[in-house]
Scaffold this motif. Structure first.
Motif, PDB file in Angstrom:
ATOM      1  N   LYS A  97       1.675   4.497 -11.915  1.00 50.23           N
ATOM      2  CA  LYS A  97       1.362   3.091 -12.200  1.00 50.23           C
ATOM      3  C   LYS A  97       1.704   2.744 -13.648  1.00 50.23           C
ATOM      4  O   LYS A  97       2.250   1.677 -13.926  1.00 50.23           O
TER       5      LYS A  97
ATOM      6  N   GLU B 148       3.885  12.147  -7.615  1.00 51.13           N
ATOM      7  CA  GLU B 148       3.082  12.199  -6.392  1.00 51.13           C
ATOM      8  C   GLU B 148       1.655  12.637  -6.697  1.00 51.13           C
ATOM      9  O   GLU B 148       0.704  12.112  -6.125  1.00 51.13           O
TER      10      GLU B 148
ATOM     11  N   ASP C   1       0.819  -1.207   0.000  1.00 54.06           N
ATOM     12  CA  ASP C   1       0.000   0.000   0.000  1.00 54.06           C
ATOM     13  C   ASP C   1       0.855   1.260   0.000  1.00 54.06           C
ATOM     14  O   ASP C   1       0.526   2.247  -0.654  1.00 54.06           O
ATOM     15  N   LYS C   2       1.957   1.211   0.719  1.00 53.31           N
ATOM     16  CA  LYS C   2       2.852   2.368   0.783  1.00 53.31           C
ATOM     17  C   LYS C   2       3.430   2.692  -0.591  1.00 53.31           C
ATOM     18  O   LYS C   2       3.655   3.853  -0.920  1.00 53.31           O
TER      19      LYS C   2
ATOM     20  N   ALA D 196      -1.142   9.576  -9.604  1.00 52.14           N
ATOM     21  CA  ALA D 196      -0.939   8.162  -9.246  1.00 52.14           C
ATOM     22  C   ALA D 196      -1.075   7.256 -10.469  1.00 52.14           C
ATOM     23  O   ALA D 196      -0.344   6.264 -10.589  1.00 52.14           O
TER      24      ALA D 196
ATOM     25  N   ASN E 210       1.787   2.162  -3.270  1.00 49.35           N
ATOM     26  CA  ASN E 210       0.619   2.446  -4.112  1.00 49.35           C
ATOM     27  C   ASN E 210       0.557   1.483  -5.303  1.00 49.35           C
ATOM     28  O   ASN E 210       0.236   1.866  -6.425  1.00 49.35           O
ATOM     29  N   TRP E 211       0.886   0.213  -5.037  1.00 47.95           N
ATOM     30  CA  TRP E 211       0.855  -0.824  -6.057  1.00 47.95           C
ATOM     31  C   TRP E 211      -0.374  -1.692  -5.859  1.00 47.95           C
ATOM     32  O   TRP E 211      -0.761  -1.987  -4.730  1.00 47.95           O
ATOM     33  N   SER E 212      -0.942  -2.143  -6.945  1.00 47.78           N
ATOM     34  CA  SER E 212      -1.992  -3.153  -6.863  1.00 47.78           C
ATOM     35  C   SER E 212      -1.323  -4.515  -6.690  1.00 47.78           C
ATOM     36  O   SER E 212      -0.119  -4.665  -6.925  1.00 47.78           O
TER      37      SER E 212
END
Length: 137
Positions: free
Chosen positions: A103, A96, A12-13, A99, A15-17
């Motif tokens: 990705k 930042e 989560d940190k 997002a 910001n990855w699936s």
């Protein structure tokens, strides 16, 4: 904190699936889900893969203490006082704020070299085209 919670927190940190992580470490997404929910416990080899991806010490997963910010392993490059290059500051801020762009760039990084070159070239040309035709848009 359990290994499962630490794995989820680290992903989560970033910001990855789970899908993105599965491509990075070449593992089924469902297996990552099982690790993060605690249904299965990763072996030492798998913990080493996670440690390398998240740049933490493998022992971070084995301690039962509450969460403390993991100390990253040195990557050979360390910024001592922040980025000096103003372009990198702008790029960092863009990533930042956007997002989806972050990705997409991770996905680009994971592509085969020829596909990566093709899409990188396409992005550069699209931006050049935008600069040429600014007044028309």
């Amino acid at each position: 904190m359990s290994i499962a919670k630490k794995l989820r927190m680290l992903r989560d940190k970033q910001n990855w699936s789970q899908e993105t992580l599965s491509k990075i470490i070449n593992m089924d997404r469902s297996t990552i889900s099982r690790y993060e929910t605690g249904r299965i416990i990763p072996n030492d080899e798998t913990l080493q893969k996670f440690a390398e991806v998240y740049k933490v010490d493998k022992d971070f997963f084995k301690t039962n203490r509450g969460f403390e910010e993991p100390a990253p392993n040195p990557s050979g490059f360390m910024m001592k006082e922040g980025p000096v290059d103003p372009d990198l500051v702008m790029i960092h801020q863009l990533l930042e704020d956007q997002a989806d762009l972050k990705k997409a760039l991770i996905e680009l990084h994971l592509m085969a070299p020829k596909r990566k070159a093709f899409f990188s070239h396409a992005i550069v040309n699209f931006i050049k085209l935008n600069n040429i035709h600014k007044e028309k848009m």
